[in-house]
Design an enzyme around this catalytic site. Sequence first.
Site, PDB file in Angstrom:
ATOM      1  N   LYS A 181      92.884 -64.586  -8.999  1.00 53.39           N
ATOM      2  CA  LYS A 181      94.276 -64.917  -8.705  1.00 53.39           C
ATOM      3  C   LYS A 181      94.421 -66.414  -8.481  1.00 53.39           C
ATOM      4  O   LYS A 181      93.900 -66.958  -7.513  1.00 53.39           O
ATOM      5  CB  LYS A 181      94.762 -64.197  -7.442  1.00 53.39           C
ATOM      6  CG  LYS A 181      96.259 -64.442  -7.197  1.00 53.39           C
ATOM      7  CD  LYS A 181      96.730 -64.050  -5.827  1.00 53.39           C
ATOM      8  CE  LYS A 181      96.628 -65.167  -4.821  1.00 53.39           C
ATOM      9  NZ  LYS A 181      97.521 -66.317  -5.073  1.00 53.39           N
ATOM     10  N   GLU A 254      85.225 -70.587   1.157  1.00 56.21           N
ATOM     11  CA  GLU A 254      85.204 -72.048   1.227  1.00 56.21           C
ATOM     12  C   GLU A 254      86.559 -72.439   1.788  1.00 56.21           C
ATOM     13  O   GLU A 254      87.576 -72.312   1.116  1.00 56.21           O
ATOM     14  CB  GLU A 254      84.952 -72.616  -0.174  1.00 56.21           C
ATOM     15  CG  GLU A 254      84.386 -74.015  -0.148  1.00 56.21           C
ATOM     16  CD  GLU A 254      85.482 -75.042  -0.202  1.00 56.21           C
ATOM     17  OE1 GLU A 254      85.986 -75.390   0.887  1.00 56.21           O
ATOM     18  OE2 GLU A 254      85.829 -75.486  -1.289  1.00 56.21           O
ATOM     19  N   CYS A 288      89.961 -80.145   0.650  1.00 57.33           N
ATOM     20  CA  CYS A 288      89.434 -79.516   1.864  1.00 57.33           C
ATOM     21  C   CYS A 288      88.367 -80.380   2.518  1.00 57.33           C
ATOM     22  O   CYS A 288      88.211 -80.367   3.726  1.00 57.33           O
ATOM     23  CB  CYS A 288      88.885 -78.137   1.540  1.00 57.33           C
ATOM     24  SG  CYS A 288      87.823 -78.161   0.098  1.00 57.33           S
ATOM     25  N   GLU A 385      93.833 -79.763  10.173  1.00 57.39           N
ATOM     26  CA  GLU A 385      93.778 -80.190   8.784  1.00 57.39           C
ATOM     27  C   GLU A 385      95.195 -80.459   8.293  1.00 57.39           C
ATOM     28  O   GLU A 385      96.050 -79.576   8.335  1.00 57.39           O
ATOM     29  CB  GLU A 385      93.131 -79.086   7.934  1.00 57.39           C
ATOM     30  CG  GLU A 385      92.946 -79.497   6.495  1.00 57.39           C
ATOM     31  CD  GLU A 385      92.186 -78.453   5.678  1.00 57.39           C
ATOM     32  OE1 GLU A 385      92.455 -77.257   5.861  1.00 57.39           O
ATOM     33  OE2 GLU A 385      91.324 -78.852   4.863  1.00 57.39           O
TER      34      GLU A 385
END
Lengths: 474, 304, 288
Positions: A181, A254, A288, A385
Amino acid sequence: MFEYAPAPESVRPEIREHYGLFIDGKFADAEDGATFKSVNPSNEEVLFTVAEAGEADVETAVAAARRAHETVWGPMSGTERGKYLFRIARLLQERAREFAVAESIDNGKPIKETRDFDVPTAAQHFFYHAGWADKLEYAGLGADPRPLGVIGQVIPWNFPLLMLAWKIAPALACGNTVVLKPAETTPLTALMFAELCAEADLPPGVVNILPGAGATGAALVDSPVDKVAFTGSTAVGRAIAKAVAGSKKKLTLELGGKAANIVYDDAPIDQAVEGIVNGIFFNQGHVCCAGSRLLVQESIAEDVLERLKDRVATLRVGDPLDKNTDVGAVNSAEQLERIKSLTEAGSDEGAESWQPACELPERGFWFRPTVFTGVQQSMRIAREEIFGPVLSVLTFRTPDEAIAKANNTPYGLSAGVWTEQGSKILWTAERLRAGVVWANTFNQFDAASPFGGLKESGYGREGGRQGLEAYLDV
Amino acid sequence: MGSILSGAEAASLVRSLPGVDAVGLEARAAGLGTRSVKKASKAAAIDMAIGMIDLTTLEGADTPGKVRALCAKAVRPDGDAPPVAAVCVYPSMAAVAAEALKGSGVNVASVATGFPAGQVPLEVRLADTESAVRSGADEIDMVINRGAFLSGDLERVFGEIKAVKAACGDARLKVILETGELVTYDNVRRASFLAMYAGADFIKTSTGKVGVNATLPVTLLMMQAVRDFRRETGVQVGVKPAGGIRNTKDAIKYLVCVNEVLGENWLSPHWFRFGASSLLNDLLMQRQKLKTGNYSGPNYVTVD
Amino acid sequence: MSDRLRVKKTYKLYVGGKFPRSESGRSYAVTTPDGTELANAALASRKDARDAVGAARKAQGPWAGQTAYLRGQILYRAAEMLEGRAGQFAEELEAATGEPSRDAVERAVDRLVHYAGWTDKFASVLGGANPVAGPFFNHTKPEPLGVVAVVAPQDDPLLGLIDALAPVIATGNAAVVIASESKPLPALSFAEVLATSDLPGGVVNLLSGKVAEIAPWLASHGDVNGLDLGGVEDAALAAELEASAAETLKVVRRPGRAGASLDLVRQWTEYKTVWHPAGMASAAGGGY
């Protein structure tokens, strides 16, 4: 003054008005007819509509993948599997520019990056893993490594094609079939990749692409796959880990990061400044492993900041398809909101914000490169983040303090260290709690190099010999 | 300007400079090299580059006739193309060049100091310099003593540059580091600062006479050095890559570096030069292409 | 049989290198399979679990920082100590399981020796240099996760414990172990072996008590990095613990067959990859 005239990329890939789901080698609409739109984030224009996979479609796709695994791909020799992957790598190289432009249009990232990084590195991943397909018994993971079966994969919007390659290439090389996806805001290159699979005569069902949003991803996680591989936010990763708890499904994740980039007073200073810039402004900071926390030794902080600001002032923000653009558009309105709210929190909490005086386009989702100074470890911009072009600058006095601050986060994906002293690099790298450490460089990636995190940045590796573990039953 | 430092002070400062990471430097240079300069900005860049050329002939076979031909081209390269910055010759040809360029606004640059090896006694190098200045050189391109540099005798290199600077009088001094012989980036950075501390008006990469001449990373490194030197001392120094820059595409990469690393202050012939000969014709042919839309050929520009 | 009154052993927890009673003051009776009372064991509480995690965290960094050679020697020392007390352990095991156990003790010794030999090898077996397509030296090395909580197997109180524990500490992690709930005594005696093997206090912490009571606190603890559910027999509890561990993204080993020893070594390590430029510092062109 030396101004650069617009230098737009001239290649235009053929983008269809509508894309279906790619299941069992064919494009088809969703069973319930659901669709959604993909938008160009640099001008907010609708690019195309795409079918949105529902539970029924997930079921069909997983069944197709199961069938393909049991009848074709699983029994096939490693040599033959490898040849399909080599063929895919070559096709990607041949059509590299089309993919690069499509990625830039759908994602908002600069053509310079898609052309020089995303697409070539994606092709490298297929080329690299192709070569593993007939050598898995030599990977040091046991004498008779077996595929897991059907893999459900969910990828993010920041490197759409590259993340697809990171997921699909090793899975296929190891003899698994996949249902993937793509992210809801960036399905285009995954769908073009589906076309490419057909062009490569890849057997139907080996690769299935199901565009959709969170619900599609959740349905895929809950479906009878043998393994789930996810790249994305820590919040969603946590939910997936809970969803597969108690099942037999394997899982690699991850997730997010809040990397420290440590600059010691004996660093190669101009290269360090480049590394800081590359660390946080590469891909609009939608990375990331971005070096979002600059930890600079107090004795050189002023000098580094002055150089950094001079350098950031030369970044060219604007049209992603202009070959001279360094910083493109933020991927979505939603992400832009998140960046805005976190930077507002930074200012409210007392950090000082600096931005270069660059003009931004009127339409689309844009955010200026931002440097926060006077940041304290306790502030939200030092802990959360941001996933945007926003750097938080903190200082330290001693190496021990640098390590303590760098590791003081629930994340553990990446880190950077800058010094000309080899022993200090090794001392620092040893102590950093991160899956990837860049010494005197930053944001380097390679198919032969395992990538992944520790702690709340997830587990499992992608790339390299170690990355094969995620797709083999040893 | 004269140096405010002693040789020992300069040598000590230079030895304590932070290191250069080669991979990072080269990556940055390669990144700047990907800039795409098109249309109007390309036309402007071409004319800017022409105006920054030190049109050079440094051959044993140079004659007054050859130098006069080059000077004529320097003043009027092609149609409405701007003149170049200077003509660069051996000291023996400086007077010829000065005569030919009188009143044109194009400077006479003369190599000196036992170019290209510099392996002659200091008094000969100083006499060489003084003679060139007397012959009408506006600019002196000296070579540093690479042997002394590589043997670690930085004070000697410093002293020699200082002495040549004194011998230059009003002429501007370009100090050739011969980066291809210094080999490491760390050496290039040290030599750049040493030359600047000793009073260089320009730092220049190469003689054009060794295997490796100007490269983009080396020139970028020297640009970072002059930028840092100005921040430190307030004194602005020019940069001249020389040798190996043969086409428009390469020249524009250097200009992009000047633009993004040094900025507007250095974007003039007073602060940035190309030491080149064949580059000029490629720039002129590109200029014609932009005007006419057709690719030009070597017979549509003059050989010298 | 002599008239002498036998001095009975008091079994306590092993936390931070010391042998405390449970802070709760609770204990529970441990019996043989046929119901004969053997001893009382401390019934560890959530606070004991918390203290054990604290002790493990404190010990883990220095333990991982020791040379692999030294870690190997300490594990080998533990094997030596166990061998020297093989008779005692055989008796305790037999009492706990009702089966002759000399063989199990010997296998446990051999297992410790096996892992003693892994400490300075797994990094080279699992890691290595990666040939990346650029001017970089790129190197991957497995590193310990940190603090690993282990629910030891229920039916195999010594060998099962060592199978689970040895790979955790051989790789530089610190462990908090819940011993077999009904057969904790061999594990608690094994703590004495560890305490006399130069193993730094806190590297291994042993708790006796109820899995269902203690394990949830370890599964949800923010400072625990890995969770071994090998000894959780209740599938629903295992699923619950796994879901709880997901909150902080712990690495979890589900109940089920244990793999080869290298797989267990890999289980409690994660890879760190370090990049460094390897270009020649060359101004003479084409440095690489």
